[in-house]
Design an enzyme around this catalytic site. Structure first.
Site: not given
Ligand code: NAD
Length: 281
Positions: A52, A96, A119
């Site tokens: 990422k 995460q 997200d």
């Protein structure tokens, strides 16, 4: 059969995003920033976060990774999120997953301000997506959606079957297909006859986590099949779709790897840029 090349589509999307970041920089004299919080030392999470960060740098975003040990207290993480929420240089925050057991995942998700929730997991964004309002959309289903739309721009009236009802994949995927006027069936582990459901579908999105679940005689010959699954097996990484069998019987299919996976990270970058743009209005 046409192979839907996610690697190529993701490279094209990243090139567009890079251009967009350059334009935003020229206009606002600053670039969107993505901050990732990584807790613990799980190898897959470390690899995802590294990828990422690399992709974010590639398109010109400001990116930062904040690392905590497995033992970090929940309140430290929540305090950090609070600080990032009010940091004007941070456009997007991602924690995460998975988290260590002593940290409440829902509390963490809800601590992130919805306007920085890249997200798309915050209940506010989930609600906005299902109501058809502007929202951050979870990266993997967004990637699937963009792949489908690239291949078939009008989905009006198509029959879609989503296999799997997770908050991460199946549910948001269903909302995106509904928004495109598909007639959507969402299936799951308690569905009675999954094969019969799939045989009705013009579009199948499989997000289950069972290697090669969808077989060659489960699909219509003009179907578009999107395989979200990433399953480690003795013969390597395979999807939730039996590639060899299904590829002989359908119009289009995504490979694993090289299908949905690369689009997921590209969509995270897109979400970060979209959060930045909304914050500048
Ligand atoms: P999950 O375990 O949260 O959900 C799986 C879903 O599948 C559940 O809703 C369950 O009801 C359903 N299911 C289980 N058995 C079934 C069966 N026999 N028939 C029909 N449905 C069944 O999984 P998830 O997080 O949505 O992930 C699914 C897969 O996608 C996994 O392989 C995961 O590794 C992969 N994944 C890929 C990406 C990517 O970027 N490509 C991102 C996230 C997840």
């Amino acid at each position: 059969m046409i192979l839907i090349d996610g690697k190529k589509a993701a490279a094209e999307l990243r090139a567009e995003l890079k251009q967009e970041v350059a334009e935003l920089k020229a206009k606002h004299n600053k670039v969107p920033g993505l901050t990732v919080i990584l807790i613990g030392d799980l190898t897959p999470s470390q690899i995802y976060v590294r990828n990422k960060e690399k992709s974010a740098n590639e398109v010109g975003l400001k990116s930062e990774v904040i690392k905590y040990p497995d033992s970090v207290e929940e309140k430290i993480v929540l305090e950090k999120i609070k600080e990032l929420n009010s940091d004007k240089t941070v456009s997007g925050i991602l924690v995460q997953l998975p988290l260590p057991k002593h940290i409440d995942k829902q509390k963490v998700i809800e601590a992130i301000h919805p306007s920085k929730d890249v997200d798309g997991f915050h209940p506010m964004n989930v609600g906005n997506l299902s109501s058809g309002y502007e929202s951050s959309i979870p990266c993997t289903p967004l990637g699937c959606y963009l792949l489908i739309k690239k291949f078939e721009p009008s989905l009006n009236g198509k029959k879609a079957v989503v296999v799997g009802r997770s908050n991460l994949n199946g549910k948001p995927m269903t909302q995106l297909l509904l928004k495109e006027n598909c007639t959507v069936t969402i299936t799951h582990s308690k569905t009675k006859d999954l094969k019969a459901e799939c045989l009705e579908a013009d579009i199948i999105v499989a997000a289950v986590g069972i290697p090669e679940l969808v077989r060659g005689d489960w699909v219509k010959k003009d179907a578009i099949v999107i395989d979200v699954g990433i399953n480690k097996t003795d013969k390597g990484i395979v999807g939730d779709v039996h590639f060899e069998e299904v590829s002989k019987n359908v119009k289009a299919l995504t490979p694993v790897p090289g299908g949905v996976g690369p689009m997921t990270i590209a969509c995270l970058l897109k979400n970060t840029i979209d959060c930045f743009k909304r914050s500048q209005i």
